[in-house]
Design an enzyme around this catalytic site. Sequence first.
Site, PDB file in Angstrom:
ATOM      1  N   ALA A  24      25.052  -2.475  12.291  1.00 18.87           N
ATOM      2  CA  ALA A  24      25.318  -1.898  11.114  1.00 18.87           C
ATOM      3  C   ALA A  24      24.439  -0.482  11.045  1.00 18.87           C
ATOM      4  O   ALA A  24      25.015   0.495  10.690  1.00 18.87           O
ATOM      5  CB  ALA A  24      24.781  -2.729   9.977  1.00 18.87           C
ATOM      6  N   TYR A  25      23.078  -0.548  11.536  1.00 17.47           N
ATOM      7  CA  TYR A  25      22.384   0.699  11.766  1.00 17.47           C
ATOM      8  C   TYR A  25      23.091   1.700  12.468  1.00 17.47           C
ATOM      9  O   TYR A  25      23.236   2.876  12.078  1.00 17.47           O
ATOM     10  CB  TYR A  25      21.040   0.349  12.256  1.00 17.47           C
ATOM     11  CG  TYR A  25      20.230   1.447  12.716  1.00 17.47           C
ATOM     12  CD1 TYR A  25      19.419   2.050  11.787  1.00 17.47           C
ATOM     13  CD2 TYR A  25      20.138   1.852  13.808  1.00 17.47           C
ATOM     14  CE1 TYR A  25      18.415   3.173  11.983  1.00 17.47           C
ATOM     15  CE2 TYR A  25      19.437   3.046  14.011  1.00 17.47           C
ATOM     16  CZ  TYR A  25      18.532   3.750  13.251  1.00 17.47           C
ATOM     17  OH  TYR A  25      17.802   4.625  13.500  1.00 17.47           O
ATOM     18  N   SER A  35      14.842   9.008  23.316  1.00 17.55           N
ATOM     19  CA  SER A  35      15.592   7.799  23.381  1.00 17.55           C
ATOM     20  C   SER A  35      17.013   8.078  23.854  1.00 17.55           C
ATOM     21  O   SER A  35      17.285   9.113  24.929  1.00 17.55           O
ATOM     22  CB  SER A  35      16.075   8.140  21.746  1.00 17.55           C
ATOM     23  OG  SER A  35      16.781   6.895  21.458  1.00 17.55           O
ATOM     24  N   GLU A  83      22.027   0.150  34.620  1.00 19.99           N
ATOM     25  CA  GLU A  83      21.045  -0.933  34.335  1.00 19.99           C
ATOM     26  C   GLU A  83      21.150  -1.649  33.111  1.00 19.99           C
ATOM     27  O   GLU A  83      21.995  -1.196  32.008  1.00 19.99           O
ATOM     28  CB  GLU A  83      19.747  -0.080  34.226  1.00 19.99           C
ATOM     29  CG  GLU A  83      19.238   0.661  35.275  1.00 19.99           C
ATOM     30  CD  GLU A  83      18.036   1.444  35.020  1.00 19.99           C
ATOM     31  OE1 GLU A  83      17.492   1.468  33.787  1.00 19.99           O
ATOM     32  OE2 GLU A  83      17.554   2.125  35.840  1.00 19.99           O
ATOM     33  N   LYS A 115      20.488  -2.981  29.490  1.00 18.28           N
ATOM     34  CA  LYS A 115      19.573  -2.329  28.387  1.00 18.28           C
ATOM     35  C   LYS A 115      18.699  -3.689  27.785  1.00 18.28           C
ATOM     36  O   LYS A 115      19.388  -4.320  27.234  1.00 18.28           O
ATOM     37  CB  LYS A 115      20.402  -1.620  27.526  1.00 18.28           C
ATOM     38  CG  LYS A 115      19.474  -1.117  26.290  1.00 18.28           C
ATOM     39  CD  LYS A 115      20.296  -0.066  25.471  1.00 18.28           C
ATOM     40  CE  LYS A 115      20.055   0.035  24.207  1.00 18.28           C
ATOM     41  NZ  LYS A 115      18.464   0.319  23.952  1.00 18.28           N
ATOM     42  N   ARG A 117       5.932   3.737  22.028  1.00 15.29           N
ATOM     43  CA  ARG A 117       6.827   5.261  22.263  1.00 15.29           C
ATOM     44  C   ARG A 117       6.291   6.137  21.087  1.00 15.29           C
ATOM     45  O   ARG A 117       6.357   7.265  21.095  1.00 15.29           O
ATOM     46  CB  ARG A 117       8.140   4.959  22.314  1.00 15.29           C
ATOM     47  CG  ARG A 117       9.134   6.185  22.210  1.00 15.29           C
ATOM     48  CD  ARG A 117      10.464   5.793  22.591  1.00 15.29           C
ATOM     49  NE  ARG A 117      11.099   5.451  21.182  1.00 15.29           N
ATOM     50  CZ  ARG A 117      12.474   5.332  21.236  1.00 15.29           C
ATOM     51  NH1 ARG A 117      13.186   5.326  22.176  1.00 15.29           N
ATOM     52  NH2 ARG A 117      12.931   4.875  19.977  1.00 15.29           N
ATOM     53  N   GLU A 172       9.849  -1.895  29.050  1.00 12.16           N
ATOM     54  CA  GLU A 172      10.235  -2.701  27.790  1.00 12.16           C
ATOM     55  C   GLU A 172       9.335  -4.186  27.600  1.00 12.16           C
ATOM     56  O   GLU A 172       9.157  -4.840  28.722  1.00 12.16           O
ATOM     57  CB  GLU A 172      11.755  -3.134  27.940  1.00 12.16           C
ATOM     58  CG  GLU A 172      12.609  -2.896  26.664  1.00 12.16           C
ATOM     59  CD  GLU A 172      12.565  -1.744  26.005  1.00 12.16           C
ATOM     60  OE1 GLU A 172      12.860  -1.578  24.934  1.00 12.16           O
ATOM     61  OE2 GLU A 172      12.372  -0.390  26.433  1.00 12.16           O
TER      62      GLU A 172
END
Length: 665
Positions: free
Chosen positions: A34-35, A83, A114, A116, A137, A172
Site C-alpha cells: 500500500a505504501y 535506497s 540477490e 532482498k 541507515r 541487514e
Amino acid sequence: MADPQKTIARLRAEIAEHDRLYYKEAQPKIDDQAYDRLKAELAQLEAANPEFDFGAAPSPTQSVGDDRLEAFESYRHRKPMLSLDNTYSSAELIEFGQRLLKRFPEQALTYLVEPKIDGVAVSLSYEDGALVRAVSRGNGIEGDDITSNVRGIRGLPDKIQGAPTVLEVRGEIYMRHQEFERINAARAAEGQALYANPRNLAAGTIKLLDPAEARSRQLDIVLYGIGACEPGNYFSTQSEIQQKLKEWQFPVLEKYWLADDIESAWKCIEELDTLRQNFAYPTDGAVVKLNDFAQQEEAGYTSKAPRWAIAYKFEAERAETLLKEISLQIGRTGAVTPVAILEPVQLAGTTVSRATLHNEDEIQRKDIRPGDTVLVQKAGEIIPQVLSVNLAKRPADSQPFIFGEHLKALGIEAERDPTQAVWRIVSKDDPIRQQRALEHFASRACMDIENLGSAVVEQLVKRGMVQTQADLYTLTEAQLLELDKFAEKSAQNLIAALEASKQRELWQLIHGLGIPHVGKQSAKDLEANFDSLEAIASATEEQLEAVDGIGSIMAQSIHAWFADSDNQSLIQQLKAHGLNFESARQAQADGVLAGKTVVLTGALPTLTRDEATKMIEAAGGRTSSSVSKKTDYVLAGEAAGSKYAKAEKLGIAILDEDEFKQLVG
Ligand code: IVH
C-alpha cells in the site's frame, strides 16, 4: 479533476507520516504494498507536473527516509547509504534491463540476483580488522550509533583477518520467524500490542535504549555489500564482494545467482520465490545488480538510488475467505484477545484458518463482523492478518461486533484496561482466569510441574479443589484419585512433582505468578537484583525501575501486584508451603557451606559426583580436588584412598553421604 498541486502536497504529507511511523517508530500503519502504491502515485504526479518543485524539504520520492532518533548519537557514513527503486512488475524489471542495454550497446551485461532481506539496514565500520561502530541507515548520509545493540549479534565477527584498513560492511539486521513468534506470543499473553512482522520487531529492538532488553531478544544479521574501503581497488565485481565477505566469515546470503541477461535474471527471481520460504531471513523480493563495478560507475545514481540496481518485490499473498466467528481467547493475566476463525484457505504455502484481530479497536476500525467475507494477508508476517472486509458480500442481516456484549453473552466478566485497548477479566474468582493462571504456573518456563496439564487443571478448578496456585500444594492423593483417568501411580507422581517444584529457582516462581508484563527475562532480571521474593514485594517503584531491563510500566505493574491483599495472602501461603523464595545468589551466601571447601573422594552410595558437586555449590561451597589445610570437609565414599588418609592426618571433618545430606539439608 483534482488539483494536482493539492494532491501532490497531500501525498507528500501522507507519505512523510508513513515514513516516520516505519523508520522512527517501527509501527507502520499500512503494509509495504500500500505504501509503495502511494509512492508510485506521487512519483507519477511529480513527473507529469515538474513545475511543483520540492521546496525546502525534498519530496519523499527523492529521499531514503530517516530513522534517526533524539536519544542516539549520529555518525556520518563514509559513503552514503542509498535506497533502491522498486517494482512489483516483471515488465518493469525487463525495462530496467533494456535501459541498461541502451546505455551499454556493445557490452555484455551480467547481473547478480540477490534475495532482498526484509530487515533493518546497517553499516558496520571495521578499522584494522576490528569492529568499531555499527550505524543505522539514518537519512542515508548519517545514521544512529547502534553499536551496543549490534555487538554480540550471533555470528557477527568482532575481528576479521586480512581486511583492508578501513572497511564499511553493509547488510541487514533481521529477526527469525521463530523468535518473532516467541516474543509476540509472550506479548499476547500479557495483553500487549503485537508486532505486525519480524522487520518491525527487529527495527524496534535495534533502537531499544536498554541493551539488556535488546539482548533478551535474538537478532540476526546478514551482510551483502561494501561501503567505503581503504585502500580501494579491493573489488571489481559484486560477486567478488560476496566471496570476500564469506572468506572474512561474515554471515552471508544463503544463495545468489549470476545471470547473463535480464530475462535470465527474471528466471532466477522465479526460482528464488520457490526457495525463500526456507531461508532463515524474511525475504520480500530480489535485488538485481549490475555485476561489474566499471559499468556501475558509468550507469551512475539518482539522488536516492543507483541506476545500476533495482528491487523486485514479491506481492504479499492475499486471499478472500469467510470469517466464521470471532473467538475470544483468555490469557494468563485474564487478557481477552480476539481471534478470527476462518473458512480454511491456502496462503503462502500453508492452510490458514485463524487470523489475529489484535484488539477491540482494530475490529471497530475495520468494522469486521462474523459472517463477513474478509481479505486475509500473510506476508513478511507469520500471523495472518485480516486486511479488510468485502462489503459487497456482507449478509443483509449482519450486525456489528460489540466486544462488551459478546463478553457478556459468553458470561465473561471483563473490564477494559483504561490505559490499553485490552479487555481483562478482573475477578479472581473467574474459573477461566484461574485455569489460565494455573496452567501458566505449571508450565515448563515456570514451575515445570510434570503431569499438571490443562486437562488436569480444568478438572481441579471445575471441582472446586483448587483456585489459586497455593491450593495446589494442599492436594492429597485421595483427592487426586477422584479425577478422571487418575490412578494411584499418577496421583503419586503429581504429588511428587508438586513437591519437587518447591525447589524451583526464584525466577521460575516470579514468572509463574503471572504478574502482568513480567515475562521470563524480566523474572530473571528481578532475581539477579534482589535477594528474595519478599525483597521484591517490598521494593518501591523506583527501586524496581532501577533494575536493568525493568521499565516504568513493568515497575508499576509489579508494585501494584504485590500491593494487592489477595496476592499478599497468596505469597504467605506459598511461603508456608515451603516454596523457595530465595535468589540463587542469596541461597549460596546463606548456605551452610558458604565459604567452605569440600573434597570428594571415593564412590558415594547413591549420589553421582556431579550431583554432589551441585549440592555443594547450591549450599554456597566449592569443591577442590586435593586435600590441604584449607579443606573444610572431605566427602568420602567407597574405596576412598590417600585423600581419606590425608584428611585424617590433618584432622579434617570426614562425612559420609548420609551425614553430608543432613548437613546440606
Ligand atoms: S543493495 C545502493 N542488496 O533494501 C544499493 N539492499 O529498498 C543499496 N536490502 O536500503 C542496497 N536486501 O536496506 C541491497 N541484497 C540486498 C538487499 C538490500 C535488502 C535493503 C537495503 C536497502 C533497501 C532498499
